[in-house]
Design an enzyme around this catalytic site. Structure first.
Site, PDB file in Angstrom:
ATOM      1  N   ASP A   1     -23.443  -3.002  -2.042  1.00  0.00           N
ATOM      2  CA  ASP A   1     -24.498  -2.219  -2.683  1.00  0.00           C
ATOM      3  C   ASP A   1     -25.915  -2.697  -2.381  1.00  0.00           C
ATOM      4  O   ASP A   1     -26.853  -2.378  -3.122  1.00  0.00           O
ATOM      5  CB  ASP A   1     -24.269  -2.177  -4.199  1.00  0.00           C
ATOM      6  CG  ASP A   1     -23.110  -1.254  -4.552  1.00  0.00           C
ATOM      7  OD1 ASP A   1     -23.019  -0.183  -3.937  1.00  0.00           O
ATOM      8  OD2 ASP A   1     -22.303  -1.608  -5.422  1.00  0.00           O
TER       9      ASP A   1
ATOM     10  N   ASP B   1     -19.558   5.870  -1.562  1.00  0.00           N
ATOM     11  CA  ASP B   1     -20.886   5.470  -2.054  1.00  0.00           C
ATOM     12  C   ASP B   1     -21.680   4.708  -0.995  1.00  0.00           C
ATOM     13  O   ASP B   1     -22.911   4.732  -0.976  1.00  0.00           O
ATOM     14  CB  ASP B   1     -20.787   4.553  -3.286  1.00  0.00           C
ATOM     15  CG  ASP B   1     -19.655   4.899  -4.229  1.00  0.00           C
ATOM     16  OD1 ASP B   1     -18.644   5.476  -3.770  1.00  0.00           O
ATOM     17  OD2 ASP B   1     -19.758   4.579  -5.419  1.00  0.00           O
TER      18      ASP B   1
HETATM   19  N1  GLY Z   1     -21.783   3.341  -6.657  1.00  0.00           N
HETATM   20  C1  GLY Z   1     -21.037   3.331  -7.835  1.00  0.00           C
HETATM   21  C2  GLY Z   1     -21.134   4.577  -8.619  1.00  0.00           C
HETATM   22  O1  GLY Z   1     -21.605   5.591  -8.161  1.00  0.00           O
HETATM   23  O2  GLY Z   1     -20.726   4.523  -9.752  1.00  0.00           O
END
Ligand code: GLY
Length: 388
Positions: free
Chosen positions: A106, A170
């Site tokens: 992330d 994601d």
């Molecule tokens: N990237 C994690 C979510 O969208 O919850």
């Protein structure tokens, strides 16, 4: 490509233009107040309508979104106090580098709207260093056998799925920090990794109908696709709406940063699926394939998808433009009329956000609902700054 100012002038009707301007003003007025109340905090959600504080959990993947909102406000107002509030988050995040915590995939969600935004807007050299550090750590997560960036950490444990070869949709939103790092250093390795990942996601996550998997498990040694998981959605084979939005916006961003037409076509494919599934209410469920009851919603998916649709709208030919613009307008109007609080009865703007289908808590405030909603409305009102 049209600027958002031109899109606003050429493609919105006068009443729509007026609505976008009024909504942008409502956001600016509200955030002017709430940002003063929240000074020193890194808000994630609210308790009794008051922002909570993620400062103690600065390794969260959500640590950058308050800063995203602050930098967006800075671009709208040129008010230095927003830059200072954003920099407070950026400095707190340094603990993650120092203690090496939360170093999942992330990095883009976390450092693009903090350090990289700071560098892009003010040229701060310390911020450039932080951004490159984050990009380098992200690049180190690439698994050559799978041609995928590993999502999360953890070693295989008995009875638990082995996540060493997992990629998640994601991550398409994390790739822009790699494109930025190549732009900044002229070292093409960052972009190569991002494009390999995007290419593999195109062929292994995106289904024929334009929907996307949330999680795909690959064998980390052979790279073979093993299976899929429903992840934060309803079930394996379902269609988690925020995941669809990450795919839509994420492929659009990969197209923006590389010019590769296959990414644009993939973004359109996901966009068509998303728009075809928008309910009559314009409000988005947690999963497009969840049972009718409980009818849990996730407003964040609507806000993120709207951002992607708007970026698509200004990059396609004139004949296609209105399709994506209308999709974004439908989502944003529904949010602003039915799911937004613009007064101070709740410090957050966007209501009814859900992190995942299978958890006790649903339909609360989540900071990225606010940041993506503000991003979309400011775009519609003519703001060209791209955080991602
Ligand atoms: N990237 C994690 C979510 O969208 O919850």
């Amino acid at each position: 490509m049209l600027s958002f100012k031109d899109l606003n002038q050429q493609n919105l009707r006068p009443a729509q233009r007026e609505w976008a301007a009024e909504t942008a003003e409502k956001i600016r007025c509200k955030v002017a107040e709430t940002s003063r109340h929240a000074a020193g905090k890194v808000p994630y959600s609210t308790v009794n309508g008051v922002f909570d504080d993620l400062s103690a959990n600065i390794d969260s993947w959500c640590s950058g979104f308050w800063s995203a909102l602050m930098w967006l406000m800075y671009t709208e107002t040129q008010d230095e106090s927003y830059a200072e509030l954003a920099r407070g988050v950026e400095r707190k995040q340094d603990r993650c580098f120092r203690d090496f915590i939360g170093m999942s995939h992330d990095a883009g969600f976390r450092w693009l709207p903090t350090a990289v935004a700071d560098f892009r807007l003010t040229g701060n050299p310390d911020s450039r260093q932080r951004g490159l550090h984050a990009a380098t750590i992200l690049a180190g997560r690439y698994i050559p056998a799978c041609q995928i960036i590993r999502a999360w950490d953890g070693q295989p444990e008995p009875g638990q799925p082995d996540n060493r070869g997992w990629g998640i949709i994601d991550c398409m939103m994390n790739l822009p920090i790699l494109y930025w790092a190549t732009e900044e250093t002229k070292d093409s390795r960052f972009r190569q990794i991002a494009m390999r990942h995007a290419d593999r996601v195109m062929t292994t996550f995106v289904r024929a109908d334009g929907s996307c998997e949330h999680i795909v498990a690959f064998d980390p040694d052979t790279g073979e696709k093993v299976r899929t998981y429903g992840g934060q959605g309803y079930a394996d084979g379902s269609s988690w709406t925020r995941g669809q939005a990450w795919g839509l916006y994420g492929f659009t961003l990969s197209y923006i940063h590389t010019g590769k037409i296959a990414y644009l076509d993939t973004a359109k494919q996901i966009a068509h699926y998303f728009m075809a599934n928008i309910p009559e209410s314009g409000l988005i469920p947690v999963d497009f394939r969840q049972p009718p009851e409980p009818a849990w919603e996730d407003s964040t998916a609507a806000a993120i998808a709207a951002c992607g649709l708007l970026e698509l709208a200004r990059r396609v030919d004139e004949g296609e433009r209105q399709l994506y613009l209308n999709g974004a307008l439908c989502l944003l109007k529904a949010l602003s009329e039915k799911r937004c609080v613009f007064d101070l009865s709740n410090e957050a703007i966007v209501q009814k956000c859900s992190a995942r289908y299978h958890e006790e808590r649903h339909e609360y405030n989540i900071i990225y609902g606010d940041s993506y909603f503000a991003e979309a409305i400011f775009k519609l009102n003519g703001n060209d700054f791209l955080l991602w």
